[in-house]
Motif scaffolding. Structure first.
Motif, mmCIF file in Angstrom:
data_model
loop_
_atom_site.group_PDB
_atom_site.id
_atom_site.type_symbol
_atom_site.label_atom_id
_atom_site.label_comp_id
_atom_site.label_asym_id
_atom_site.label_seq_id
_atom_site.Cartn_x
_atom_site.Cartn_y
_atom_site.Cartn_z
ATOM 1 N N ALA A 179 36.200 37.064 43.322
ATOM 2 C CA ALA A 179 35.516 35.918 42.764
ATOM 3 C C ALA A 179 36.346 34.800 42.648
ATOM 4 C CB ALA A 179 34.749 36.239 41.630
ATOM 5 N N ASN A 180 37.718 34.926 42.412
ATOM 6 C CA ASN A 180 38.638 33.817 42.393
ATOM 7 C C ASN A 180 38.869 33.269 43.830
ATOM 8 O OD1 ASN A 180 39.699 36.080 40.040
ATOM 9 N ND2 ASN A 180 39.889 33.776 39.439
ATOM 10 N N ASN A 237 38.824 40.201 41.511
ATOM 11 C CA ASN A 237 39.684 38.797 41.678
ATOM 12 C C ASN A 237 38.967 38.403 43.001
ATOM 13 O OD1 ASN A 237 40.699 40.676 43.614
ATOM 14 N ND2 ASN A 237 42.853 40.034 42.938
ATOM 15 N N GLU A 277 42.826 34.579 36.833
ATOM 16 C CA GLU A 277 42.297 36.017 37.626
ATOM 17 C C GLU A 277 41.535 37.166 36.794
ATOM 18 O OE1 GLU A 277 43.904 38.144 41.078
ATOM 19 O OE2 GLU A 277 44.211 35.976 40.486
ATOM 20 N N LEU A 278 40.587 37.185 37.513
ATOM 21 C CA LEU A 278 39.546 38.273 37.035
ATOM 22 C C LEU A 278 40.044 39.813 37.128
ATOM 23 C CD1 LEU A 278 36.219 36.875 38.074
ATOM 24 C CD2 LEU A 278 37.233 36.715 36.108
ATOM 25 N N SER A 284 39.153 38.730 32.554
ATOM 26 C CA SER A 284 40.298 38.192 33.011
ATOM 27 C C SER A 284 41.501 38.405 32.002
ATOM 28 C CB SER A 284 40.367 36.658 33.486
ATOM 29 O OG SER A 284 40.531 35.802 32.202
ATOM 30 N N THR A 290 35.458 30.734 37.568
ATOM 31 C CA THR A 290 36.752 31.289 37.721
ATOM 32 C C THR A 290 37.859 30.644 37.276
ATOM 33 O OG1 THR A 290 36.577 30.553 40.194
ATOM 34 C CG2 THR A 290 35.393 32.763 39.412
ATOM 35 N N PRO A 323 34.096 32.118 44.950
ATOM 36 C CA PRO A 323 33.183 32.443 43.862
ATOM 37 C C PRO A 323 31.827 32.277 44.480
ATOM 38 C CG PRO A 323 34.336 30.324 43.371
ATOM 39 C CD PRO A 323 35.019 30.969 44.460
#
Length: 146
Positions: free
Chosen positions: A98-99, A96, A45-46, A69, A40, A102
């Protein structure tokens, strides 16, 4: 918990260091897969998470999801082959997550075909610091920052 260059790597997980994936055994024969803190941090940023559908058979070394991302789009590859039995719909709706964490925000749950064969190729969390330090150095990655 190992911390390599500011990246947390919980020691109760297994790691596919090359693909930046963590794996957790669920106790029912299934495995949960997610992106590491390194993944990540590298991606930023996803903005999109597109998993394969439940029921889909994944071949070893192939993608279980596409992650996007602002600066990267690519496959989340899994060493384990098998059938996807669940996807994290919360992550689909808000990638996001996951950011932010994770390890709480997994990607898919897989019913693996040859888990015993694959498990031996993964790095236990208690031993992951050395391999991850080497990977980060080889890739020129400074770390997760703070």
């Amino acid at each position: 918990m190992p911390n390599v260059r500011g990246c947390n790597l919980p020691d109760d997980l297994l790691y596919d260091v090359e693909n930046h994936i963590w794996i957790k055994e669920e106790g029912d024969g299934n495995i949960k897969l997610g992106m590491t803190a390194v993944a990540t941090a590298l991606a930023g940023e996803l903005v999109a998470f597109t998993p394969k559908k439940v029921g889909k058979e994944i071949k070893p070394g192939k993608s279980c999801a596409i992650v996007e991302s602002g600066k990267w789009v690519g496959p989340a590859k899994t060493m384990a082959g098998g059938e996807i039995v669940a996807v994290n719909e919360a992550l689909v709706a808000q990638p996001n997550l996951a950011n932010a964490d994770p390890y709480a925000n997994w990607m898919v749950i897989l019913a693996p075909d040859d888990w015993d064969g694959v498990k031996g190729q993964l790095t236990p969390g208690s031993e992951v610091a050395g391999p991850y330090e080497a990977k980060m150095a080889a890739d020129g990655f400074e770390g997760c920052g703070g």
